[in-house]
Structure formats: structure tokens, C-alpha cells
Design a protein around this motif. Structure first.
Motif, PDB file in Angstrom:
ATOM      1  N   TYR A  33       1.227  -1.006  -0.244  1.00 31.41           N
ATOM      2  CA  TYR A  33      -0.240  -0.225   0.169  1.00 31.41           C
ATOM      3  C   TYR A  33       1.093   1.159   0.264  1.00 31.41           C
ATOM      4  O   TYR A  33       0.926   2.143  -1.221  1.00 31.41           O
ATOM      5  CB  TYR A  33      -0.612  -0.269   1.219  1.00 31.41           C
ATOM      6  N   TRP A  34       1.612   1.494   0.609  1.00 28.54           N
ATOM      7  CA  TRP A  34       2.612   2.630   1.700  1.00 28.54           C
ATOM      8  C   TRP A  34       3.656   2.884  -0.154  1.00 28.54           C
ATOM      9  O   TRP A  34       3.421   3.978  -0.480  1.00 28.54           O
ATOM     10  CB  TRP A  34       3.234   2.599   2.190  1.00 28.54           C
ATOM     11  N   HIS A  35       3.892   1.540  -0.467  1.00 28.74           N
ATOM     12  CA  HIS A  35       4.865   1.900  -1.429  1.00 28.74           C
ATOM     13  C   HIS A  35       3.920   2.477  -3.087  1.00 28.74           C
ATOM     14  O   HIS A  35       4.284   3.023  -3.880  1.00 28.74           O
ATOM     15  CB  HIS A  35       4.957  -0.133  -2.096  1.00 28.74           C
ATOM     16  N   ILE A  36       3.208   2.314  -3.120  1.00 32.77           N
ATOM     17  CA  ILE A  36       1.890   2.040  -4.544  1.00 32.77           C
ATOM     18  C   ILE A  36       1.621   4.141  -4.186  1.00 32.77           C
ATOM     19  O   ILE A  36       1.657   4.859  -4.922  1.00 32.77           O
ATOM     20  CB  ILE A  36       1.145   1.101  -4.529  1.00 32.77           C
ATOM     21  N   ARG A  37       1.356   4.147  -2.449  1.00 34.10           N
ATOM     22  CA  ARG A  37       0.756   5.311  -2.377  1.00 34.10           C
ATOM     23  C   ARG A  37       1.678   6.297  -3.241  1.00 34.10           C
ATOM     24  O   ARG A  37       1.125   7.293  -2.750  1.00 34.10           O
ATOM     25  CB  ARG A  37       0.583   5.635  -0.816  1.00 34.10           C
ATOM     26  N   LYS A  38       3.038   5.993  -2.472  1.00 32.24           N
ATOM     27  CA  LYS A  38       3.708   6.742  -2.698  1.00 32.24           C
ATOM     28  C   LYS A  38       4.448   7.972  -4.471  1.00 32.24           C
ATOM     29  O   LYS A  38       5.196   8.546  -4.594  1.00 32.24           O
ATOM     30  CB  LYS A  38       5.540   7.045  -1.976  1.00 32.24           C
ATOM     31  N   ILE A  39       3.653   6.465  -5.136  1.00 34.43           N
ATOM     32  CA  ILE A  39       3.459   6.876  -5.988  1.00 34.43           C
ATOM     33  C   ILE A  39       2.245   7.526  -7.032  1.00 34.43           C
ATOM     34  O   ILE A  39       2.333   8.467  -7.929  1.00 34.43           O
ATOM     35  CB  ILE A  39       3.756   4.934  -7.285  1.00 34.43           C
ATOM     36  N   VAL A  40       1.499   7.309  -6.632  1.00 36.05           N
ATOM     37  CA  VAL A  40      -0.036   7.798  -7.332  1.00 36.05           C
ATOM     38  C   VAL A  40      -0.573   8.761  -6.322  1.00 36.05           C
ATOM     39  O   VAL A  40      -1.357   9.374  -6.155  1.00 36.05           O
ATOM     40  CB  VAL A  40      -0.952   6.328  -7.476  1.00 36.05           C
ATOM     41  N   LEU A  41      -0.139   8.733  -5.136  1.00 34.27           N
ATOM     42  CA  LEU A  41      -0.236   9.826  -3.666  1.00 34.27           C
ATOM     43  C   LEU A  41      -1.734   9.976  -3.457  1.00 34.27           C
ATOM     44  O   LEU A  41      -2.106  10.409  -1.922  1.00 34.27           O
ATOM     45  CB  LEU A  41      -0.123  11.519  -4.453  1.00 34.27           C
ATOM     46  N   ILE A  86      -0.821   6.076 -13.248  1.00 35.06           N
ATOM     47  CA  ILE A  86      -0.627   7.489 -13.922  1.00 35.06           C
ATOM     48  C   ILE A  86      -0.387   7.923 -15.508  1.00 35.06           C
ATOM     49  O   ILE A  86      -1.030   8.658 -15.657  1.00 35.06           O
ATOM     50  CB  ILE A  86       0.673   7.865 -13.212  1.00 35.06           C
ATOM     51  N   ASN A  87       0.627   6.713 -16.085  1.00 37.56           N
ATOM     52  CA  ASN A  87       0.184   6.739 -17.574  1.00 37.56           C
ATOM     53  C   ASN A  87      -1.239   7.090 -17.848  1.00 37.56           C
ATOM     54  O   ASN A  87      -1.104   8.087 -19.130  1.00 37.56           O
ATOM     55  CB  ASN A  87       1.045   6.229 -17.966  1.00 37.56           C
ATOM     56  N   LYS A  88      -1.990   6.186 -17.593  1.00 35.11           N
ATOM     57  CA  LYS A  88      -3.754   6.090 -18.421  1.00 35.11           C
ATOM     58  C   LYS A  88      -3.640   7.435 -17.279  1.00 35.11           C
ATOM     59  O   LYS A  88      -4.567   8.067 -18.125  1.00 35.11           O
ATOM     60  CB  LYS A  88      -4.733   4.513 -17.694  1.00 35.11           C
ATOM     61  N   LYS A  89      -4.025   8.024 -16.573  1.00 37.33           N
ATOM     62  CA  LYS A  89      -4.247   8.585 -16.142  1.00 37.33           C
ATOM     63  C   LYS A  89      -4.031  10.287 -17.386  1.00 37.33           C
ATOM     64  O   LYS A  89      -4.932  11.177 -17.277  1.00 37.33           O
ATOM     65  CB  LYS A  89      -3.771   9.338 -14.575  1.00 37.33           C
ATOM     66  N   ALA A  90      -2.167  10.494 -16.738  1.00 38.51           N
ATOM     67  CA  ALA A  90      -2.399  10.959 -18.199  1.00 38.51           C
ATOM     68  C   ALA A  90      -3.185  11.031 -20.002  1.00 38.51           C
ATOM     69  O   ALA A  90      -3.464  12.389 -19.955  1.00 38.51           O
ATOM     70  CB  ALA A  90      -0.770  10.945 -18.518  1.00 38.51           C
ATOM     71  N   LYS A  91      -2.647  10.155 -19.464  1.00 44.95           N
ATOM     72  CA  LYS A  91      -3.396   9.611 -21.093  1.00 44.95           C
ATOM     73  C   LYS A  91      -5.012  10.333 -21.729  1.00 44.95           C
ATOM     74  O   LYS A  91      -5.575  10.863 -22.178  1.00 44.95           O
ATOM     75  CB  LYS A  91      -3.361   8.161 -21.817  1.00 44.95           C
ATOM     76  N   ARG A  92      -5.566   9.870 -20.550  1.00 38.25           N
ATOM     77  CA  ARG A  92      -7.243  10.431 -20.449  1.00 38.25           C
ATOM     78  C   ARG A  92      -7.291  11.930 -20.762  1.00 38.25           C
ATOM     79  O   ARG A  92      -8.371  12.564 -21.590  1.00 38.25           O
ATOM     80  CB  ARG A  92      -7.788   9.354 -19.184  1.00 38.25           C
TER      81      ARG A  92
END
Lengths: 183, 168
Positions: A33-41, A86-92
Motif C-alpha cells: 500500500y505505502w509503496h503504491i501510495r508514494k507513486i499515485v499519492l 499514472i500513465n493512463k490518467k495522463a493519457k485520459r
């Protein structure tokens, strides 16, 4: 290692798979969880990604060959899923992934699930100025205390390269905090 | 001057460049020690307690989902081509009364493809698939030359489950 081997055997058996999977989730949910959280915030996004990661682990556990530690394999899946998110969010939104992160960081101060002090907020802003891979290296080394050897397996980068990247990251962050002192 | 020889050799060694890079490492350590220990994120109350059940339920739900076959493949083109060929044949029969109508062999597949590409035929994918039998779907060959790499990549990014791409 013996415990990991028996957990993997159970995960790869029909009879014990579900019980073993519950144990796996219990053991690793917070770390991942914390690993992912630091990436997607964002917490809700992290929750989504984390659940997808565990589903992928469940569906693909039979492909795990045991040539790396189980947790470095899971960390790699989690890293890839978070970056893809994150990349999908950027693309959308038709923007770059860096811009996505910048937008997330600027919303952090008013995020109910961020209780950081001024310096912790500045630290997140500083981390966001780093190149993507360097952010990963810094977060995993500094906050998660992952060894360079394990990081090397997760990110498929040499130990020397990781050390160098981490050192540069620390210097950049320190310089950013010095130049943007608000506390 | 005679070089003083050490009385004892301890036998210990250091990694390459250890002393050369020591100050650099120390400087990084000192800098990172001044940074906050925690990131400052928090989670909703009881989040981790209820997480396990959520995940188990989702895993069970995903196990029950029927496998969805992708319809958007070049199989579509083979049947679309057959339909287009029939249409072209009928049109040529209707329009040409004096000259003998060519056989299906005379209608090149490229002409049919061009006919479809020009948007001259309006075929719904589901109509085409309705023509397919289960065993035909299974034995159908996928021909990749009809797709550009860009359109394939875009489709994969949008819809495909990436588990087989990401897991090594």
C-alpha cells in the motif's frame, strides 16, 4: 526463505491456494500500500491499484519461478501497476505523467489523507521534481529502506547505478528544500 | 630510507574505491538524515482491517467472470471481405448486362479491402460475428498485416489486460 518457499508452494497448490493467499495479503498489504501510495499519492487511487495488484498476484502466482524473492516479484508488479495507472490518467487527460503528478502534489495540502507538516509537504514537492525512476529509487531506499540488492531486482538496474541515482536524488532534494524554505 | 614493513597483515580488504567515495557517501548520509522520516500520508480508519475481505471478494468475483473474447481482430476483415465481395458481385451483375460477370476468383482481395477501407460498406462488427460459428472462431487465423502498429498499441493501452505483458 524456508517460510517463503512453503508459502509459495501453498499458493501454487489448488488445495491451499486461498488460505495461503489470505496470509499473503495479510503479510504484505501495508508494505505494498505505502509503496503504491508514494507513486499515485491519492488514497482511493492507491486502494484501486493495490487491489488490482493482489488480483494479478493471485492470477499469476503460477508464473512465479522462485528465481527472485517473492516480495521483489510483488513489488515489481505493484510498481508497474502504479506507473501504468499514472500513465493512463495522463493519457485520459491528454497531459504528461509529470503534469499528473504535479497536479496531485498541488492538491496534497487540502487532501484529508495527508497530515504532513510543512516540511513533509515540501519534501513531496521536491521528490516530484525528480525524474520518474529516481523518484522510485528515492522512495524505496529512503522511506522503505529496501536494500540496493533487492532494489536491483525490482527495478532491473545495477546496484552501482542505483547508488549513484539515490545520491543524486538526495542532493537534488536537499538543494530544493534549501531554495524553497517556507518553514 | 628503508620502507617500514608492517609486522602483521590483518588480511581485511575493502570494496573498490571505498575510501575515494567515502566523503561523498558521508555527505549524502548527513543530508538524508536531515529529511523528515515519514512522508505524511494517512489512511482512513480501519482501512487495513477491511482491506483483506475486499480483496478476497474481488478475487472471487474476477474468477467468476466469463472470459470475454476480443472481437476486434482481423477475423472481422475476412468475413467483412466475404460480405463485400458478395455485394460487389451483386452490384456488378446488376450494372453490367452485356459483359459476363467475373467469378469470385476475379475479384482480388485487395480490391475488396480498398472497398471496405473507403468506407463503402457499413458493417456492424456484431453482425459479422453473428455469422461466425464457435469452431470457426477457434480455428481462425489472425493476420496482423491489416493493423498499423500505432492502432494496435492504442487499442492495447485502452482495453487489454496487461498482466501477461507485465509479469516476467
Amino acid at each position: 526463505m524456508v517460510e517463503e518457499k512453503s508459502l509459495v508452494s501453498a499458493l501454487q497448490s489448488q488445495q491451499h491456494k486461498e488460505a495461503a493467499f489470505r496470509e499473503l495479503v495479510s503479510l504484505y498489504k501495508e508494505r505494498l500500500y505505502w509503496h503504491i501510495r508514494k507513486i499515485v499519492l491519492d488514497h482511493d487511487d492507491t486502494d484501486d491499484v493495490l487491489q488490482n495488484v493482489f488480483i494479478k498476484i493471485f492470477k499469476n502466482i503460477d508464473t512465479f519461478k522462485g528465481d527472485s524473492k517473492l516480495y521483489t516479484w510483488m513489488y515489481r508488479i505493484a510498481t508497474n501497476e502504479a506507473i501504468t495507472f499514472i500513465n493512463k490518467k495522463a493519457k485520459r487527460a491528454n497531459i504528461s505523467s509529470e503534469e499528473v503528478k504535479e497536479n496531485l502534489i498541488s492538491g496534497l495540502e487540502s487532501d484529508v489523507y495527508f497530515e504532513g507538516s510543512a516540511i513533509q509537504l515540501q519534501l513531496q514537492k521536491a521528490i516530484a521534481t525528480l525524474p520518474g525512476k529516481q523518484q522510485l529509487i528515492f522512495n524505496m531506499k529512503y522511506f522503505d529502506d529496501i536494500t540496493y540488492e533487492d532494489l536491483s531486482k525490482i527495478l532491473e538496474t545495477s546496484v552501482g547505478g542505483l547508488k549513484s541515482s539515490y545520491h543524486i536524488a538526495v542532493k537534488k532534494i536537499t538543494a530544493y528544500l534549501k531554495n524553497n524554505e517556507t518553514f | 630510507m628503508k620502507k617500514e614493513e608492517k609486522k602483521y597483515e590483518h588480511g581485511f580488504t575493502t570494496p573498490d574505491n571505498y575510501f575515494e567515495s567515502f566523503e561523498e557517501h558521508l555527505s549524502v548520509k548527513l543530508s538524508s538524515d536531515s529529511l523528515p522520516e515519514k512522508a505524511g500520508f494517512k489512511v482512513p480508519d480501519d482501512y487495513f482491517e477491511q482491506l483483506e475481505e475486499s480483496i478476497i471478494q474481488r478475487v472471487e468475483a474476477s474468477d467468476e467472470e466469463p472470459k470475454v473474447r476480443s472481437l476486434f481482430t482481423t477475423r472481422y476483415f475476412t468475413y467483412a471481405a466475404a460480405i463485400a465481395a458478395s455485394v460487389v458481385l451483386i452490384v456488378s451483375i446488376v450494372n453490367s448486362s452485356s459483359s459476363p460477370v467475373g467469378s469470385m476468383d476475379d475479384i482480388e482481395i485487395t480490391s475488396i479491402s480498398e472497398y471496405i477501407d473507403d468506407g463503402n460498406i457499413d458493417i456492424d462488427t456484431y453482425d459479422v460475428v453473428a455469422l461466425l460459428q464457435e469452431d470457426e472462431i477457434v480455428t481462425m487465423d489472425v493476420e496482423n498485416q491489416f493493423f498499423s502498429e500505432e492502432s494496435l498499441e492504442e487499442y492495447l493501452l485502452e482495453t487489454l489486460d496487461e498482466s501477461t505483458l507485465l509479469i516476467e
